[in-house]
Structure formats: C-alpha cells, structure tokens
Design an enzyme around this catalytic site. Structure first.
Site, PDB file in Angstrom:
ATOM      1  N   ASP A  24       6.376  -0.433  -0.513  1.00  0.00           N
ATOM      2  CA  ASP A  24       5.722  -1.625  -1.061  1.00  0.00           C
ATOM      3  C   ASP A  24       6.404  -2.202  -2.300  1.00  0.00           C
ATOM      4  O   ASP A  24       5.738  -2.610  -3.262  1.00  0.00           O
ATOM      5  CB  ASP A  24       4.255  -1.318  -1.385  1.00  0.00           C
ATOM      6  CG  ASP A  24       3.482  -0.763  -0.209  1.00  0.00           C
ATOM      7  OD1 ASP A  24       4.010  -0.790   0.916  1.00  0.00           O
ATOM      8  OD2 ASP A  24       2.361  -0.269  -0.412  1.00  0.00           O
ATOM      9  N   LYS A  86       1.641  -3.031   6.589  1.00  0.00           N
ATOM     10  CA  LYS A  86       0.475  -2.158   6.591  1.00  0.00           C
ATOM     11  C   LYS A  86      -0.639  -2.745   5.736  1.00  0.00           C
ATOM     12  O   LYS A  86      -0.406  -3.606   4.880  1.00  0.00           O
ATOM     13  CB  LYS A  86       0.836  -0.761   6.077  1.00  0.00           C
ATOM     14  CG  LYS A  86       1.224  -0.656   4.608  1.00  0.00           C
ATOM     15  CD  LYS A  86       1.596   0.788   4.264  1.00  0.00           C
ATOM     16  CE  LYS A  86       2.002   0.952   2.802  1.00  0.00           C
ATOM     17  NZ  LYS A  86       0.908   0.774   1.857  1.00  0.00           N
ATOM     18  N   CYS A 120      -0.534   4.582  -3.050  1.00  0.00           N
ATOM     19  CA  CYS A 120       0.275   4.661  -1.828  1.00  0.00           C
ATOM     20  C   CYS A 120       1.281   5.806  -1.854  1.00  0.00           C
ATOM     21  O   CYS A 120       1.461   6.509  -0.851  1.00  0.00           O
ATOM     22  CB  CYS A 120       0.971   3.336  -1.585  1.00  0.00           C
ATOM     23  SG  CYS A 120      -0.172   1.954  -1.330  1.00  0.00           S
TER      24      CYS A 120
END
Length: 202
Positions: A24, A86, A120
């Site tokens: 990310d 995602k 994450c």
C-alpha cells in the site's frame, strides 16, 4: 564447521527462496504518513533489487479508487511484479496473494515493506508467520501515522518471531558474496542518496 540448527534463526535470504511484499505505498498517503519518503526509498530500493535478482514482487493497493495507485517511484507494470487491489487490511486476504504463494512453494521467506506498520503490515506478517514463513520486516521501510503505533507493532512482530531488519541488510544477505554476478549492479542501488530525516530505528 557446519552450522548447527537453531529454531530461532531463520534460513538466510536467497534469491531463489524469497518473495518481496510491498504494502500500500500509494499516492494518497504521501502527506498523511510521517517518514513516507523513507518508506518510498526502501520500497524502491528493494523493488529494483528484486528485479535485478529475479525475485517475484507482490504489490498491494488499498482501495485505489479512493486512495490512488502505487507511487510513481515504483514504475508499474514491471516484469516479475504483481499488483493486487484489496479492501482487507492483510495482504493475504485477496485470493491472488495466496495463489502466488502456492505457485512458489520453495519461497518460504518474505521481505515486507510498506504501511501502516500496526495495521496492514502487522496483520500480513502475523498471517505469514502462522503459515510458517520467515518474515523480514524492513524497519526503515515501514511507517504509521503515529510513531507509537509503529513502535509497538515492530516490537510485537519481533516478539512473534519476525526478523526486524533494514533494506541494505536485506540486499547484502541476498547477495551473500562480493563474487555474486550481480554485485556490481547492486552496488549502484546501495549508493543511492537516502532521504533527509529518514527512519533511523524502532
């Protein structure tokens, strides 16, 4: 003398047994995450090292419709790199991730870089550890909006068995020897100028 097996010491990183996960590192976070330039530097450093050493790379993007795509410092598409969108926090949740891991059963080590450390990154690392992977969390390449969250996450992951390391340490472990055929090319990555005020520790 031969090495003696030690359960607490993971196997060495090699190009044939390692996967790179970049989590990310997206444009929308550039202003929201302290030390984001350090994260981008480490991600780009390892992205290029992985390409040089033919190490497959998995890149996730958290809800890119709202948060934008991966930063331009990681030029995509790229050979050997797979991009997965995602909404779940763990990189393991999207089916393509587990499919990629299943397709490379010899790769049992994962180098992990990105954001956020306590969400994450932490959930991805924990999921990999539960599946028996050796997880190397790159300390100069993970960040959170708050330093306290980052510090606690790294301490928890280290206690859980993850290796807390640096981007440069990862590269030199992958090379293993000055005689490596890619050592000269890799030295160009090592010599890159680092961002001012980068992450310096836990």
């Amino acid at each position: 003398m031969a090495d003696s097996p030690t359960s607490k010491v993971p196997p060495p990183l090699t190009a044939d047994t390692t996967y790179l996960f970049i989590c990310d590192v997206q444009e929308r976070f550039r202003r929201a995450i302290p030390h984001f330039p350090s994260v981008v530097f480490a991600a780009s450093y390892l992205f290029d090292a992985a390409a040089l050493l033919s190490i497959p790379t998995l890149i996730t993007e958290q809800y890119p419709k709202a948060l934008g795509h991966t930063v331009e410092e990681l030029p995509l598409p790229a050979p050997g790199a797979t991009v997965v969108e995602k909404t779940a926090f763990s990189m393991l949740a999207p089916p393509p991730t587990l499919a990629a891991l299943a397709a490379a059963p010899a790769r049992r080590s994962v180098v992990l870089v990105g954001i956020e450390a306590h969400i994450c990154i932490a959930q991805t690392a924990a999921g990999l550890l539960r599946r028996g992977y050796a997880v190397h969390v790159v300390v100069d390449g993970v960040a959170s909006q708050r330093d306290a969250d980052r510090g606690v996450a790294l301490a928890r992951l280290r206690d859980a068995g993850a290796v807390v390391t640096t981007a440069e340490a990862v590269l030199f472990e992958l090379l293993g020897d000055k005689g490596h055929p890619q050592f000269k090319a890799a030295s160009g990555i090592v010599k890159r100028e680092r961002p001012v005020g980068g992450i310096t520790g836990l």
